[in-house]
Design a protein around this motif. Structure first.
Motif, PDB file in Angstrom:
ATOM      1  N   GLU A 122       0.797  -1.224   0.000  1.00  0.00           N
ATOM      2  CA  GLU A 122       0.000   0.000   0.000  1.00  0.00           C
ATOM      3  C   GLU A 122       0.833   1.279   0.000  1.00  0.00           C
ATOM      4  O   GLU A 122       0.417   2.297  -0.553  1.00  0.00           O
ATOM      5  CB  GLU A 122      -0.964   0.021   1.188  1.00  0.00           C
ATOM      6  N   ASP A 123       2.020   1.233   0.624  1.00  0.00           N
ATOM      7  CA  ASP A 123       2.821   2.454   0.700  1.00  0.00           C
ATOM      8  C   ASP A 123       3.846   2.570  -0.436  1.00  0.00           C
ATOM      9  O   ASP A 123       4.700   3.469  -0.412  1.00  0.00           O
ATOM     10  CB  ASP A 123       3.527   2.535   2.059  1.00  0.00           C
ATOM     11  N   ASN A 124       3.744   1.714  -1.432  1.00  0.00           N
ATOM     12  CA  ASN A 124       4.616   1.850  -2.607  1.00  0.00           C
ATOM     13  C   ASN A 124       3.949   2.848  -3.566  1.00  0.00           C
ATOM     14  O   ASN A 124       3.378   2.490  -4.588  1.00  0.00           O
ATOM     15  CB  ASN A 124       4.831   0.488  -3.285  1.00  0.00           C
ATOM     16  N   ILE A 125       4.073   4.116  -3.201  1.00  0.00           N
ATOM     17  CA  ILE A 125       3.353   5.163  -3.926  1.00  0.00           C
ATOM     18  C   ILE A 125       3.825   5.261  -5.377  1.00  0.00           C
ATOM     19  O   ILE A 125       3.027   5.455  -6.295  1.00  0.00           O
ATOM     20  CB  ILE A 125       3.533   6.532  -3.209  1.00  0.00           C
ATOM     21  N   ALA A 126       5.130   5.098  -5.582  1.00  0.00           N
ATOM     22  CA  ALA A 126       5.639   5.198  -6.956  1.00  0.00           C
ATOM     23  C   ALA A 126       4.989   4.139  -7.842  1.00  0.00           C
ATOM     24  O   ALA A 126       4.527   4.427  -8.948  1.00  0.00           O
ATOM     25  CB  ALA A 126       7.161   5.060  -6.961  1.00  0.00           C
ATOM     26  N   MET A 127       4.934   2.902  -7.354  1.00  0.00           N
ATOM     27  CA  MET A 127       4.338   1.831  -8.168  1.00  0.00           C
ATOM     28  C   MET A 127       2.848   2.083  -8.367  1.00  0.00           C
ATOM     29  O   MET A 127       2.307   1.871  -9.462  1.00  0.00           O
ATOM     30  CB  MET A 127       4.572   0.473  -7.503  1.00  0.00           C
ATOM     31  N   ARG A 128       2.176   2.542  -7.329  1.00  0.00           N
ATOM     32  CA  ARG A 128       0.736   2.769  -7.468  1.00  0.00           C
ATOM     33  C   ARG A 128       0.461   3.909  -8.455  1.00  0.00           C
ATOM     34  O   ARG A 128      -0.500   3.860  -9.221  1.00  0.00           O
ATOM     35  CB  ARG A 128       0.124   3.037  -6.095  1.00  0.00           C
ATOM     36  N   ARG A 129       1.311   4.913  -8.463  1.00  0.00           N
ATOM     37  CA  ARG A 129       1.147   6.000  -9.446  1.00  0.00           C
ATOM     38  C   ARG A 129       1.410   5.488 -10.865  1.00  0.00           C
ATOM     39  O   ARG A 129       0.779   5.905 -11.821  1.00  0.00           O
ATOM     40  CB  ARG A 129       2.088   7.156  -9.129  1.00  0.00           C
ATOM     41  N   VAL A 130       2.374   4.609 -10.991  1.00  0.00           N
ATOM     42  CA  VAL A 130       2.658   4.027 -12.307  1.00  0.00           C
ATOM     43  C   VAL A 130       1.441   3.241 -12.799  1.00  0.00           C
ATOM     44  O   VAL A 130       1.038   3.362 -13.957  1.00  0.00           O
ATOM     45  CB  VAL A 130       3.922   3.136 -12.243  1.00  0.00           C
ATOM     46  N   PHE A 131       0.844   2.445 -11.922  1.00  0.00           N
ATOM     47  CA  PHE A 131      -0.372   1.724 -12.313  1.00  0.00           C
ATOM     48  C   PHE A 131      -1.436   2.711 -12.804  1.00  0.00           C
ATOM     49  O   PHE A 131      -2.065   2.504 -13.854  1.00  0.00           O
ATOM     50  CB  PHE A 131      -0.934   0.934 -11.131  1.00  0.00           C
ATOM     51  N   ALA A 132      -1.652   3.765 -12.033  1.00  0.00           N
ATOM     52  CA  ALA A 132      -2.700   4.729 -12.388  1.00  0.00           C
ATOM     53  C   ALA A 132      -2.389   5.409 -13.719  1.00  0.00           C
ATOM     54  O   ALA A 132      -3.265   5.553 -14.586  1.00  0.00           O
ATOM     55  CB  ALA A 132      -2.834   5.765 -11.279  1.00  0.00           C
ATOM     56  N   ARG A 133      -1.144   5.779 -13.891  1.00  0.00           N
ATOM     57  CA  ARG A 133      -0.752   6.469 -15.129  1.00  0.00           C
ATOM     58  C   ARG A 133      -0.975   5.588 -16.366  1.00  0.00           C
ATOM     59  O   ARG A 133      -1.294   6.071 -17.439  1.00  0.00           O
ATOM     60  CB  ARG A 133       0.719   6.870 -15.026  1.00  0.00           C
ATOM     61  N   CYS A 134      -0.814   4.286 -16.178  1.00  0.00           N
ATOM     62  CA  CYS A 134      -0.957   3.355 -17.305  1.00  0.00           C
ATOM     63  C   CYS A 134      -2.397   2.856 -17.482  1.00  0.00           C
ATOM     64  O   CYS A 134      -2.647   1.993 -18.329  1.00  0.00           O
ATOM     65  CB  CYS A 134      -0.004   2.171 -17.127  1.00  0.00           C
ATOM     66  N   GLY A 135      -3.314   3.399 -16.703  1.00  0.00           N
ATOM     67  CA  GLY A 135      -4.717   3.026 -16.891  1.00  0.00           C
ATOM     68  C   GLY A 135      -5.114   1.709 -16.256  1.00  0.00           C
ATOM     69  O   GLY A 135      -6.159   1.145 -16.588  1.00  0.00           O
ATOM     70  N   TRP A 136      -4.289   1.198 -15.346  1.00  0.00           N
ATOM     71  CA  TRP A 136      -4.654  -0.027 -14.637  1.00  0.00           C
ATOM     72  C   TRP A 136      -5.722   0.304 -13.599  1.00  0.00           C
ATOM     73  O   TRP A 136      -5.774   1.424 -13.075  1.00  0.00           O
ATOM     74  CB  TRP A 136      -3.424  -0.634 -13.950  1.00  0.00           C
TER      75      TRP A 136
END
Ligand SMILES: CC(C)(COP(=O)(O)OP(=O)(O)OC[C@H]1O[C@@H](n2cnc3c(N)ncnc32)[C@H](O)[C@@H]1OP(=O)(O)O)[C@@H](O)C(=O)NCCC(=O)NCCS
Length: 178
Positions: A122-136
């Protein structure tokens, strides 16, 4: 900028480089933040880097060179997952989304794969932002499901992308409420 996924041979020419990469970088959001040579050698021998379910690649960048490691997992389920690990020196430079795009393109080049999945802490903000940016799409939030060395468990957050969304550039939302 182009990302190339270069399939690696964990028991052959890439053995030493794989051991070196895994033992010389820290992975603060993985269950095991650091691993020993013995850990990696055992995982290689167990087929964790290449067997029916797993296949591993170097992430190569056309100007930066080798920037990280990517493994596809659960390949026999036809809804594979991935493990993406940029080298420490390559993090925080805006490369993650390009790598995830390359990984997604590869996953959907495989016959029968219509979903591609990822999980992160949950606190891997960079990875979560990457998911969001890629439309996941975030599909689940597993509370206290991620063991943390020396600490309380955190949540594991699950994302996926559908082949049909990826092909059409759309994002099918989840309707949570009945
Ligand atoms: C997770 C990882 C793939 C992300 O790739 P990256 O290239 O480092 O990420 P980026 O530089 O593109 O950053 C992505 C976003 O997160 C933000 N971000 C990065 N670190 C952050 C932090 N510590 N706190 C808040 N935001 C952060 C960036 O500003 C960027 O935001 P934006 O999309 O709004 O511009 C990479 O850092 C990595 O390999 N880490 C170690 C292994 C790992 O955790 N893998 C994930 C396993 S699923």
């Amino acid at each position: 900028m182009t990302i190339t996924l270069t399939r690696l041979d964990p028991v052959g020419v890439d053995y030493d480089e794989l051991v070196s990469f895994m033992t010389s970088n820290r992975f603060p959001f993985h269950v095991r933040q650091t691993v020993t040579r013995e850990d990696v050698e055992t995982a290689i021998a167990d087929g964790s880097y290449r067997d029916d379910d797993n296949d591993s690649y170097w992430i190569d960048h056309d100007s930066l060179g080798r920037i990280g490691f990517l493994r596809f997992e659960d390949l026999t389920d036809l809804a594979p997952l991935f493990d993406m690990r940029l080298a420490q020196s390559m993090r925080g430079r805006g490369l993650g989304a390009q790598v995830l795009e390359a990984a997604t393109s590869h996953a959907f080049s495989l016959a029968g794969v219509d979903r591609f999945e990822g999980q992160t802490r949950e606190d891997n903000i960079a990875m979560r932002r990457v998911f969001a940016r890629c439309g996941w799409v975030q599909e689940a939030y597993y509370r206290e499901a991620w063991p943390v060395e020396g600490g309380k468990p955190l949540a594991s957050v699950a994302y996926s992308v559908l082949r049909r969304d990826w092909e059409t550039g759309t994002v099918t939302p989840i309707v949570w409420d009945l």
